[in-house]
Design a protein around this motif. Structure first.
Motif, short mmCIF file in Angstrom:
data_model
loop_
_atom_site.label_atom_id
_atom_site.label_comp_id
_atom_site.label_asym_id
_atom_site.label_seq_id
_atom_site.Cartn_x
_atom_site.Cartn_y
_atom_site.Cartn_z
N ALA A 51 17.74 24.31 11.24
CA ALA A 51 17.35 25.67 10.87
C ALA A 51 16.34 25.64 9.74
N LEU A 52 16.59 24.79 8.73
CA LEU A 52 15.66 24.68 7.61
C LEU A 52 14.30 24.16 8.08
N ALA A 83 22.80 21.12 12.34
CA ALA A 83 22.28 22.43 12.79
C ALA A 83 21.59 23.13 11.64
N SER A 84 22.18 23.06 10.43
CA SER A 84 21.53 23.76 9.32
C SER A 84 20.25 23.05 8.91
N PHE A 121 13.02 24.42 11.08
CA PHE A 121 12.38 25.48 11.87
C PHE A 121 11.73 26.50 10.94
N LEU A 122 12.48 26.93 9.91
CA LEU A 122 11.95 27.94 9.00
C LEU A 122 10.75 27.39 8.24
N ALA A 123 10.85 26.13 7.81
CA ALA A 123 9.77 25.57 6.99
C ALA A 123 8.50 25.39 7.81
N VAL A 124 8.63 24.82 9.00
CA VAL A 124 7.44 24.47 9.77
C VAL A 124 6.90 25.65 10.56
#
Lengths: 259, 152
Positions: free
Chosen positions: B20-21, B16-17, B23-26
């Protein structure tokens, strides 16, 4: 007057001694390299510290993202700049609120639990019996918790930011009707991988280390009575909250203050 | 709880993390997964940059094509030298391409807009754009307005 001075001196010496022994405990817990057989201990601490905090983190992130979107929207819509809600929320979450709020929640949820657990182990002489059996409590009890805190905090903070941004998009785009393309394109244009996400993650690693360190030490150092455990738990939450907020200011100063 | 279940949930947590990373990066910071490190570095000299910051975007016809990487000053001529990093695929920018400092909306930040030229030779990395128009300063406009009022 002399008595007052003496009390002050006593207090100061006591505090310094505490900081010293906390540092010794921390470094000796981390100095011996983790062995392969320690891995299951680490995984179960990841579960207790990380997975069990997840529901709290996700729920808080959801409402904080939604509230930020609402507040930014009401102010920015007056200038017709509502598409910048996306950038605003993303920056605030990634740089500040993600690491800080996660650390505060983490201190309340996981830090207090660690202190209470180790405090009770201390009060019921489990730690000294471990030493008697030749098991190093620093290695068996302290080190896995410190490592788990080190890894869990940044992961929780990333999840916090991602959920927050998603919920702000839900409120902003789907409910308040901000134009979707502008909302996301603003973020793409302004958010940088290292400058915003990377530095925020560094912050959360620092907070994770600090919070678990305080929690473990307070538990270890607590008076072996029920009052002792309760006051140690309170101290954990207070000290780690103050430490996180103070440290956040200095980290922000070092990371973003180019003056 | 059984160790197996604990391991599975911790694995899901790590996954999950990682999501999340990603999602945030792309989606948020816009890291391109295909590495396009190839860029063209151009310099542009302006008489006034008024509030342009490094990391401001460079656009052409409204499309973002690069970023401002540095802003310096030429001590001899007293001009601002802005370094632009532009998408490496744009090899056909003609030599007389113009650069303007524009403002995004009423309250938005400053950015650099490139105006296509007509020359048949092309800009290469390291070239300087000389056909520029500096930032528009409200103070100067008010000053001119006041002096012209005085003349009448």
């Amino acid at each position: 007057m002399i008595r007052l001075l003496r009390i002050l001196g006593q207090q100061a010496l006591y505090r310094f001694a505490q900081i010293g022994s906390a540092t010794i405990m921390w470094s000796s817990a981390l100095s011996n390299m983790p062995r392969r057989s320690d891995f299951p201990l680490f995984v179960s601490q990841m579960y207790v510290i990380g997975v069990k905090s997840l529901v709290l983190i996700v729920l808080s992130a959801f409402s904080i993202g939604a509230v930020l979107a609402l507040q930014f929207y009401t102010q920015l819509a007056r200038f017709g700049a509502e598409t910048t809600v996306g950038v605003g929320v993303a920056m605030v979450l990634l740089r500040e609120l993600g690491p800080v709020v996660t650390a505060l929640l983490f201190a309340g949820r996981a830090g207090s639990a660690i202190t209470a657990e180790i405090g009770l182990m201390n009060a019921t002489d489990q730690l000294s019996s471990m030493e008697m059996m030749g098991v190093d409590p620093l290695r068996r009890i302290v080190a896995p918790r410190l490592w788990a805190g080190f890894f869990c905090m940044p992961m929780l903070a990333l999840i916090f930011s991602a959920v927050g941004i998603w919920s702000s998009a839900l409120v902003g785009v789907d409910w308040l009707g901000i134009e979707s393309v502008g909302f996301w394109a603003g973020m793409l244009d302004n958010v940088e991988i290292w400058e915003d996400i990377g530095k925020g993650t560094v912050k959360s690693v620092v907070f994770g280390v600090i919070v678990t360190w305080i929690a473990v030490f307070q538990g270890y150092d607590s008076e072996p009575t029920s009052e002792g455990i309760s006051s140690a738990t309170t101290r954990t939450v207070i000290f780690s909250s103050v430490a996180v907020l103070t440290l956040d200011f200095f980290l922000t100063l070092v990371m973003y203050g180019d003056f | 709880m059984e160790m197996r279940t604990i391991e599975i949930t911790v694995g899901a947590f790590v996954l999950a993390s990682a999501f999340a990373l990603a999602f945030l990066a792309v989606k948020v910071s816009g890291v391109a997964l295909t590495g396009n490190e190839k860029t063209i570095i151009l310099h542009a000299r302006f008489d006034e940059v008024g509030g342009l910051s490094s990391r401001a975007k460079v656009s052409m016809a409204g499309v973002t094509i690069g970023r401002v990487t540095a802003i310096g000053i030429d001590p001899v001529y007293g001009e601002a030298v802005v370094t632009l990093e532009i998408d490496g695929n744009l090899t056909a920018l003609s030599l007389d391409t113009g650069a303007k400092i524009l403002t995004e909306g009423v309250l938005g930040g400053k950015y650099v807009g490139l105006v296509p030229g007509a020359d048949e030779e092309f800009l290469v990395s390291g070239d300087t754009i000389s056909n520029t128009q500096g930032a528009f300063l409200l103070e100067n406009l008010i000053g001119e307005f006041v002096t012209s009022m005085g003349d009448n």
